[in-house]
Design an enzyme around this catalytic site. Structure first.
Site, PDB file in Angstrom:
ATOM      1  N   HIS A 112     -16.923 -21.248 -18.777  1.00 31.47           N
ATOM      2  CA  HIS A 112     -15.744 -20.593 -18.201  1.00 31.47           C
ATOM      3  C   HIS A 112     -16.088 -19.744 -16.970  1.00 31.47           C
ATOM      4  O   HIS A 112     -17.129 -19.106 -16.894  1.00 31.47           O
ATOM      5  CB  HIS A 112     -15.063 -19.710 -19.253  1.00 31.47           C
ATOM      6  CG  HIS A 112     -15.918 -18.575 -19.737  1.00 31.47           C
ATOM      7  ND1 HIS A 112     -15.993 -17.366 -19.107  1.00 31.47           N
ATOM      8  CD2 HIS A 112     -16.748 -18.480 -20.802  1.00 31.47           C
ATOM      9  CE1 HIS A 112     -16.811 -16.565 -19.742  1.00 31.47           C
ATOM     10  NE2 HIS A 112     -17.304 -17.222 -20.787  1.00 31.47           N
ATOM     11  N   ASN A 113     -15.202 -19.789 -16.005  1.00 35.72           N
ATOM     12  CA  ASN A 113     -15.256 -18.940 -14.803  1.00 35.72           C
ATOM     13  C   ASN A 113     -16.437 -19.237 -13.881  1.00 35.72           C
ATOM     14  O   ASN A 113     -16.770 -18.416 -13.023  1.00 35.72           O
ATOM     15  CB  ASN A 113     -15.235 -17.455 -15.174  1.00 35.72           C
ATOM     16  CG  ASN A 113     -13.904 -17.031 -15.766  1.00 35.72           C
ATOM     17  OD1 ASN A 113     -13.742 -17.044 -16.996  1.00 35.72           O
ATOM     18  ND2 ASN A 113     -12.960 -16.691 -14.903  1.00 35.72           N
TER      19      ASN A 113
END
Length: 344
Positions: free
Chosen positions: A240-241
């Site tokens: 994620h991210n």
């Protein structure tokens, strides 16, 4: 009806590739690897080493540069590797997909599918999804809520866009890849792990490609992003991210932890792993199985775990290979020192 495989005469290939035929004309059915034995194949050799390998077999012709000679039929070209790439392009066959939306596909009434897009058998397109012009969604692919499949993009069989995934123009997602699954986030409350909701999305830039069974997680908030012309091999994990800038390459089994930044043109070899929140500088290269635990400077080549500049790692490995010898010499010195001390 069976689809016809490509085939040419050598003189036709010479015209198409900008090569000169040296030897008799004849049929050529396909590109072949230098180590094959394929009388209807065409291979290439750019130097003596590759030519020696090619001459282990028989071929319809061998693409060779000026000055390199052999007793087989030759297609002479100043850049045989580039000519062979052009031959691969000629031989490439797109997977078949009928026009329109297959009657077994499930398309939500609130989804939008462009008239020139193609949707294969048993594909699913959920509410709010958009499939743009000339996109191809093959059999059993899944396009989740509020996803966008950009113009000319392709989802191969069993590819999955979970939710809030945007593919820009010309993106390719291979079979088994999962884009937009939950990021891996939990908080310990003293007695158990509490799941942190992952409510962001994924955005993949134009002309990027994601290999089979790769996974790219949705952001906790905001977006996990891949820039333009990013190439992700099979079995890669992007958490994620993460933010991958343009022209990044990740080889098979790379694993990026959360919030990693990979700057423009960086290349990560197979099985490279990273810690979270690190930055890999523009144009940096990390050798296979490297472990990235801190930021890496732009433009340098790194090896090992922890990943260090290649020269430093090579010197360390050389010293490691001499440890047994060094230990033996140290023990001998200790023995001599002990004998001298006895004489004092």
């Amino acid at each position: 009806m069976a689809r016809r495989r490509p085939g040419w005469t050598l003189s036709e290939l010479a015209d198409r590739l900008g090569a000169t035929l040296e030897g008799p004309d004849g049929p050529a059915a396909r590109p072949s690897a230098a180590g094959d034995d394929d009388p209807e194949g065409v291979t290439f050799a750019q130097d003596e080493r590759y030519l020696t390998k090619a001459l282990e077999g028989r071929f319809a012709a061998i693409l060779l540069p000026p000055g390199l000679e052999c007793d087989q039929t030759v297609l002479r070209h100043p850049r045989p590797r580039q000519a062979f790439m052009a031959l691969l392009t000629l031989a490439d066959r797109p997977m078949p997909l009928a026009e329109g939306i297959h009657p077994t596909a499930v398309v939500d009434p609130l989804a939008s599918v462009a008239p020139t897009a193609k949707v294969g058998p048993y594909a699913v397109i959920e509410a709010g999804a958009v499939v743009r012009d000339r996109a191809r969604v093959y059999a059993f692919a899944y396009v989740g809520e509020d996803c966008v499949v950009g113009e000319g993009s392709m989802l191969f069989p069993h590819a999955v866009l979970v939710r809030d995934v945007t593919l820009e123009a010309g993106v390719t997602i291979h079979s088994g890849a999962v884009i937009g699954a939950d990021g891996f986030g939990y908080s310990w409350n003293g007695t158990r792990h509490i799941k942190i909701p992952q409510v962001g999305g994924v955005r993949i830039g134009p002309a990027s490609e994601v290999g089979a069974n790769a996974t790219i997680d949705r952001a906790t908030a905001g977006a996990t992003t891949l820039g333009e012309d990013v190439k992700v091999d099979n079995l890669v994990q992007i958490a994620h991210n993460c933010r991958l800038e343009d022209h990044v390459i990740l080889a098979s089994q790379v694993g990026l932890a959360g919030s990693v930044t990979v700057e423009t043109g960086a290349v990560l070899g197979g099985q490279v792993g990273t810690g979270d929140h690190v930055t890999i500088g523009a144009g940096a290269r990390v050798g296979g199985q490297g472990g990235v635990v801190g930021d890496l400077a732009p433009g340098k080549t790194y090896w090992g775990t922890p990943a260090r500049p290649k020269g430093e790692t090579m010197r360390t490995l050389a010293r490691t290979g001499r440890l047994a010898e060094t230990e033996a010499r140290l023990k001998e010195l200790e023995r001599r020192l002990a004998e001298l001390e006895k004489k004092l």
